[in-house]
Design an enzyme around this catalytic site. Sequence first.
Site, PDB file in Angstrom:
ATOM      1  N   HIS A  38       0.859  -1.231   0.053  1.00 26.52           N
ATOM      2  CA  HIS A  38      -0.051   0.019  -0.057  1.00 26.52           C
ATOM      3  C   HIS A  38       0.858   1.143   0.015  1.00 26.52           C
ATOM      4  CE1 HIS A  38      -4.413  -0.970   0.794  1.00 26.52           C
ATOM      5  NE2 HIS A  38      -3.831  -1.999   0.555  1.00 26.52           N
ATOM      6  N   GLU A 106      -6.346  -0.184  -6.035  1.00 27.02           N
ATOM      7  CA  GLU A 106      -7.350   0.812  -5.311  1.00 27.02           C
ATOM      8  C   GLU A 106      -7.211   2.272  -5.298  1.00 27.02           C
ATOM      9  OE1 GLU A 106      -5.911  -1.085  -2.991  1.00 27.02           O
ATOM     10  OE2 GLU A 106      -6.950  -3.006  -3.027  1.00 27.02           O
TER      11      GLU A 106
END
Length: 318
Positions: A38, A106
């Site tokens: 991430h 995402e």
Amino acid sequence: MVSVGYFLSCESFGPHELLRQARMAEQAGFERLWISDHFHPWLDEQGNSPFVWSVIGALSQVTSLPITTAVTCPTIRTHPAVIAQAAATAAVQCQGGFVLGVGSGEALNEHITGDRWPPAELRLSMLDEACEIIRKLFTGEEITHRGQHYTVENARLYTLPEQPVPIYVSAFGPQAARLAGRIGDGFCSAMPDPDLVNTFRDRAGNKPAQVGVKLCWADTEEEGKATAHRLWRNELLPGTLGQTLPTPRDFDPATTLITERMVGEQFPCGSDPQRVLDTVQQFEDAGFDEVYLQQIGPEQEKFFEAWSRELRPRLQRR
């Protein structure tokens, strides 16, 4: 029997703590590691997001467990040629015990360069082409590629493992599962959905399937639910919100209707060994070969002790 690994959360812990957890996981008898990739955490409360490739390099020096990224997006934030180099180096550091888990990503992580966040169908097309580029570079040959989404000119990887790095593809719906079956060496998921596994294997045959699941081992169920709600309530967001919200501050108000009770229904919370074992069994019954458990919150030693003393022996006696 299903193989059980530990899921290292880059959203919740810094690099030194992740190394400590990896050592504890190996000592407690876990067989492999997943690690998230991430740029941002989901919630500010989670509080971390180290660069995964630096952490993997360090992990290779403190544990012998095989490692999978869960998952890397090789399409927007980072060019697929750069991901190919990072994965090849990681595989050399891990002496071949490395799997590149990939997915379509995402907005939370991928929008940071200012590029448009594309719709799902286009993201899957980009992922398909990105994997093609990565596989070509894993051959060690010089490649030039001019495709629909990417250009690569005169690129060659010089540091390579003995065998090409396996690429496992994540999917949360049937279209992505079909793509995973066509291009993946394996499958990644976070849902006990046998239909997705079957859709993948209809294309891929009997290739491995991995899944990650969260839990909160705590002295009481109430304590576990409170910790899981504070740190991972985002996991219960409906629909595509998890893919489209752009910042952690957007996730906070979006999760206001998620209660501790709802989180407790989603995750095993407390100190009941049977609920953890039932969760592992649920994923095994859905067709997964590898299940990765992530302990939510700071009570890592308590969970690893429980795994070594009680959970793992009971799992082996089934």
